[in-house]
Design a protein around this motif. Structure first.
Motif, PDB file in Angstrom:
ATOM      1  N   ASP A  82      16.502  53.705  49.780  1.00 31.44           N
ATOM      2  CA  ASP A  82      16.439  53.225  48.253  1.00 31.44           C
ATOM      3  C   ASP A  82      17.479  53.105  47.617  1.00 31.44           C
ATOM      4  OD1 ASP A  82      17.055  55.274  48.331  1.00 31.44           O
ATOM      5  OD2 ASP A  82      15.197  56.726  47.304  1.00 31.44           O
ATOM      6  N   ASN A  83      18.847  53.753  47.851  1.00 34.72           N
ATOM      7  CA  ASN A  83      20.214  53.183  47.310  1.00 34.72           C
ATOM      8  C   ASN A  83      19.641  54.037  45.733  1.00 34.72           C
ATOM      9  OD1 ASN A  83      22.694  52.486  46.713  1.00 34.72           O
ATOM     10  ND2 ASN A  83      22.472  50.081  46.537  1.00 34.72           N
ATOM     11  N   LEU A  84      19.200  55.124  45.851  1.00 33.97           N
ATOM     12  CA  LEU A  84      18.294  55.789  44.627  1.00 33.97           C
ATOM     13  C   LEU A  84      19.182  58.072  45.289  1.00 33.97           C
ATOM     14  CD1 LEU A  84      18.085  55.983  41.910  1.00 33.97           C
ATOM     15  CD2 LEU A  84      14.981  56.803  42.433  1.00 33.97           C
ATOM     16  N   ALA A  85      18.146  57.542  45.637  1.00 36.72           N
ATOM     17  CA  ALA A  85      18.482  59.719  46.049  1.00 36.72           C
ATOM     18  C   ALA A  85      20.008  59.716  46.424  1.00 36.72           C
ATOM     19  CB  ALA A  85      17.786  59.736  47.329  1.00 36.72           C
ATOM     20  N   ASN A  86      20.675  58.848  47.763  1.00 35.19           N
ATOM     21  CA  ASN A  86      22.177  59.250  47.180  1.00 35.19           C
ATOM     22  C   ASN A  86      22.938  59.628  45.857  1.00 35.19           C
ATOM     23  OD1 ASN A  86      21.625  56.522  47.085  1.00 35.19           O
ATOM     24  ND2 ASN A  86      23.268  55.837  47.461  1.00 35.19           N
ATOM     25  N   SER A  87      22.791  58.952  44.859  1.00 33.51           N
ATOM     26  CA  SER A  87      22.703  58.756  43.539  1.00 33.51           C
ATOM     27  C   SER A  87      22.666  60.407  42.692  1.00 33.51           C
ATOM     28  CB  SER A  87      23.035  57.563  42.571  1.00 33.51           C
ATOM     29  OG  SER A  87      21.962  57.108  42.526  1.00 33.51           O
ATOM     30  N   VAL A  88      21.419  60.154  43.287  1.00 29.60           N
ATOM     31  CA  VAL A  88      20.540  61.348  42.059  1.00 29.60           C
ATOM     32  C   VAL A  88      21.082  62.869  42.745  1.00 29.60           C
ATOM     33  CG1 VAL A  88      18.743  62.713  42.037  1.00 29.60           C
ATOM     34  CG2 VAL A  88      18.646  60.381  42.174  1.00 29.60           C
ATOM     35  N   GLU A  89      21.763  63.334  44.171  1.00 30.00           N
ATOM     36  CA  GLU A  89      22.019  63.845  45.206  1.00 30.00           C
ATOM     37  C   GLU A  89      24.164  64.874  44.056  1.00 30.00           C
ATOM     38  OE1 GLU A  89      21.380  65.937  48.221  1.00 30.00           O
ATOM     39  OE2 GLU A  89      23.422  65.731  48.962  1.00 30.00           O
ATOM     40  N   PHE A  90      24.313  62.756  44.499  1.00 26.89           N
ATOM     41  CA  PHE A  90      25.829  62.948  43.952  1.00 26.89           C
ATOM     42  C   PHE A  90      26.213  63.416  41.962  1.00 26.89           C
ATOM     43  CE2 PHE A  90      28.616  60.864  41.218  1.00 26.89           C
ATOM     44  CZ  PHE A  90      30.371  61.467  42.273  1.00 26.89           C
ATOM     45  N   LEU A  91      25.061  63.103  41.350  1.00 28.62           N
ATOM     46  CA  LEU A  91      25.263  63.618  39.637  1.00 28.62           C
ATOM     47  C   LEU A  91      24.440  64.506  39.440  1.00 28.62           C
ATOM     48  CD1 LEU A  91      23.865  59.655  38.623  1.00 28.62           C
ATOM     49  CD2 LEU A  91      26.306  60.646  38.790  1.00 28.62           C
ATOM     50  N   ALA A  92      23.567  64.621  40.383  1.00 27.40           N
ATOM     51  CA  ALA A  92      22.775  66.266  39.139  1.00 27.40           C
ATOM     52  C   ALA A  92      22.716  66.905  40.263  1.00 27.40           C
ATOM     53  CB  ALA A  92      20.896  65.549  39.771  1.00 27.40           C
ATOM     54  N   TYR A  93      23.576  67.397  41.336  1.00 26.20           N
ATOM     55  CA  TYR A  93      24.391  68.781  42.448  1.00 26.20           C
ATOM     56  C   TYR A  93      25.304  68.805  42.446  1.00 26.20           C
ATOM     57  CZ  TYR A  93      22.798  71.762  46.060  1.00 26.20           C
ATOM     58  OH  TYR A  93      23.216  73.019  46.873  1.00 26.20           O
ATOM     59  N   ALA A  94      26.372  67.575  43.054  1.00 29.13           N
ATOM     60  CA  ALA A  94      27.561  67.639  43.513  1.00 29.13           C
ATOM     61  C   ALA A  94      28.626  67.491  42.002  1.00 29.13           C
ATOM     62  CB  ALA A  94      27.817  66.934  44.982  1.00 29.13           C
ATOM     63  N   GLY A  95      27.889  67.730  40.725  1.00 29.69           N
ATOM     64  CA  GLY A  95      29.172  67.208  39.951  1.00 29.69           C
ATOM     65  C   GLY A  95      29.483  65.576  40.416  1.00 29.69           C
ATOM     66  N   GLY A  96      28.640  65.200  40.165  1.00 28.00           N
ATOM     67  CA  GLY A  96      29.127  63.510  40.476  1.00 28.00           C
ATOM     68  C   GLY A  96      29.299  63.196  38.368  1.00 28.00           C
ATOM     69  N   SER A  97      28.749  63.792  37.490  1.00 26.11           N
ATOM     70  CA  SER A  97      28.396  63.914  36.318  1.00 26.11           C
ATOM     71  C   SER A  97      29.535  63.538  35.553  1.00 26.11           C
ATOM     72  CB  SER A  97      27.186  63.648  34.449  1.00 26.11           C
ATOM     73  OG  SER A  97      26.986  65.368  35.939  1.00 26.11           O
ATOM     74  N   ASP A  98      29.975  64.786  36.076  1.00 22.09           N
ATOM     75  CA  ASP A  98      31.789  65.844  35.501  1.00 22.09           C
ATOM     76  C   ASP A  98      32.646  63.673  36.172  1.00 22.09           C
ATOM     77  OD1 ASP A  98      31.085  67.375  34.010  1.00 22.09           O
ATOM     78  OD2 ASP A  98      30.615  68.709  36.159  1.00 22.09           O
ATOM     79  N   ILE A  99      32.401  64.297  36.791  1.00 24.77           N
ATOM     80  CA  ILE A  99      33.277  63.046  37.518  1.00 24.77           C
ATOM     81  C   ILE A  99      33.854  61.952  37.253  1.00 24.77           C
ATOM     82  CG2 ILE A  99      34.257  61.658  39.750  1.00 24.77           C
ATOM     83  CD1 ILE A  99      33.011  63.981  41.718  1.00 24.77           C
ATOM     84  N   LEU A 100      32.218  61.342  36.835  1.00 28.99           N
ATOM     85  CA  LEU A 100      32.483  60.169  36.024  1.00 28.99           C
ATOM     86  C   LEU A 100      32.865  60.061  34.926  1.00 28.99           C
ATOM     87  CD1 LEU A 100      28.521  59.238  36.626  1.00 28.99           C
ATOM     88  CD2 LEU A 100      30.657  57.553  37.350  1.00 28.99           C
ATOM     89  N   ARG A 101      33.640  61.030  33.978  1.00 25.48           N
ATOM     90  CA  ARG A 101      33.998  60.897  33.242  1.00 25.48           C
ATOM     91  C   ARG A 101      35.362  61.211  33.266  1.00 25.48           C
ATOM     92  NH1 ARG A 101      30.931  66.210  32.159  1.00 25.48           N
ATOM     93  NH2 ARG A 101      29.172  65.118  30.970  1.00 25.48           N
ATOM     94  N   SER A 102      36.184  60.733  34.492  1.00 22.09           N
ATOM     95  CA  SER A 102      37.461  60.962  35.315  1.00 22.09           C
ATOM     96  C   SER A 102      38.194  58.904  35.701  1.00 22.09           C
ATOM     97  CB  SER A 102      38.014  61.983  36.118  1.00 22.09           C
ATOM     98  OG  SER A 102      37.965  63.053  36.881  1.00 22.09           O
TER      99      SER A 102
END
Length: 256
Positions: free
Chosen positions: A81-101
């Motif tokens: 679905d190319n969605l579950a991967n990004s959801v886990e990254f953003l919501a669980y593994a700190g991805g939303s903070d990494i995106l700020r870099s």
């Protein structure tokens, strides 16, 4: 047939159809959606060498020649679905903070064509390496500065890339992962990791993915690579990854 078997059967069929669609496409690197104002790209990559298709999300850094951070998701992200991967990254593994870099970010997704996701790790990681090479020809990032991390199944992918594709990696973080054949490893197997930065995270009471690989291999890695960390929790089980990610320590380590 239990629920998990039904789920896996449905996932396998969806993934097979997805693979058939993109394996016959005219381009091996297909960009299906490009949010250019954010540099947020959704696409798929067909790897003829492994006969695998890899859905992926890629976020391009604002500046040229910045590091690439790759996140490998756990079993819950397997699919097409190319969605579950990004959801886990953003919501669980700190991805939303990494995106700020100001870094490049790649979040691939494992599809299932065999019995289960564990049959697929070698080929999947190899295909991800080929995907990185393909992306590097189109987008400007530092191919000598690739940092990878992953959780559970994703941690197993990190181990696989460490052992079989070490030249591509500068930093690697495995959270509750393992290499299943770790008992056969010797200190010589880790010699290519010299000058790398390695971080292992596990809990002693993890009964889903055993911590024994990390416990056994950490001293051997440390002999070769002085910049090695082992964050070992006495308890917390397999979900110790949530506690670890909530410290946010990995974000600075990956982005600095």
């Amino acid at each position: 047939m239990n629920f998990n078997n039904i789920r896996m059967s449905c996932l396998r069929q969806l993934c097979t159809n997805y693979h058939k669609r993109y394996s016959t496409a005219s381009e091996v690197l297909n960009i299906t959606k490009n949010f250019t104002e954010k540099g947020n790209i959704r696409g798929s990559y067909f790897d003829a060498e492994e006969n695998l298709t890899v859905p992926f999300r890629f976020c391009q850094a604002e500046s040229h020649n910045k590091p690439l951070i790759v996140y490998f998701g756990g079993s819950g992200t397997v699919g097409c679905d190319n969605l579950a991967n990004s959801v886990e990254f953003l919501a669980y593994a700190g991805g939303s903070d990494i995106l700020r870099s100001d870094v490049n970010i790649l979040v691939p997704q494992m599809i299932i064509l065999g019995r289960n996701e564990f049959d697929n790790i070698d080929g999947y990681v190899s295909s991800c390496c080929h995907l990185i090479t393909a992306l590097s020809t189109r987008y400007s990032f530092d191919t000598k500065n690739i940092r990878i991390y992953g959780t559970s199944l994703g941690g197993m992918c990190v181990w696989n890339m460490l052992l079989f594709h070490p030249d591509m990696i500068k930093k690697a973080l495995s959270v509750t992962g393992e290499y299943s054949d770790y008992s056969r490893l010797t200190v010589n197997d880790f010699s290519p990791l010299k000058n790398k930065s390695i971080w292992l995270v596990h809990a002693d009471d993890d009964n889903v993915v055993s911590p024994q690989c990390d416990i056994t291999c950490y001293p051997m890695i440390k002999d070769i690579c002085t910049d090695t960390i082992f964050t070992r929790y006495s308890s917390g089980g397999h979900h110790i990854s949530k506690k670890f990610y909530n410290t946010h320590e990995h974000i600075r380590w990956l982005t600095e």
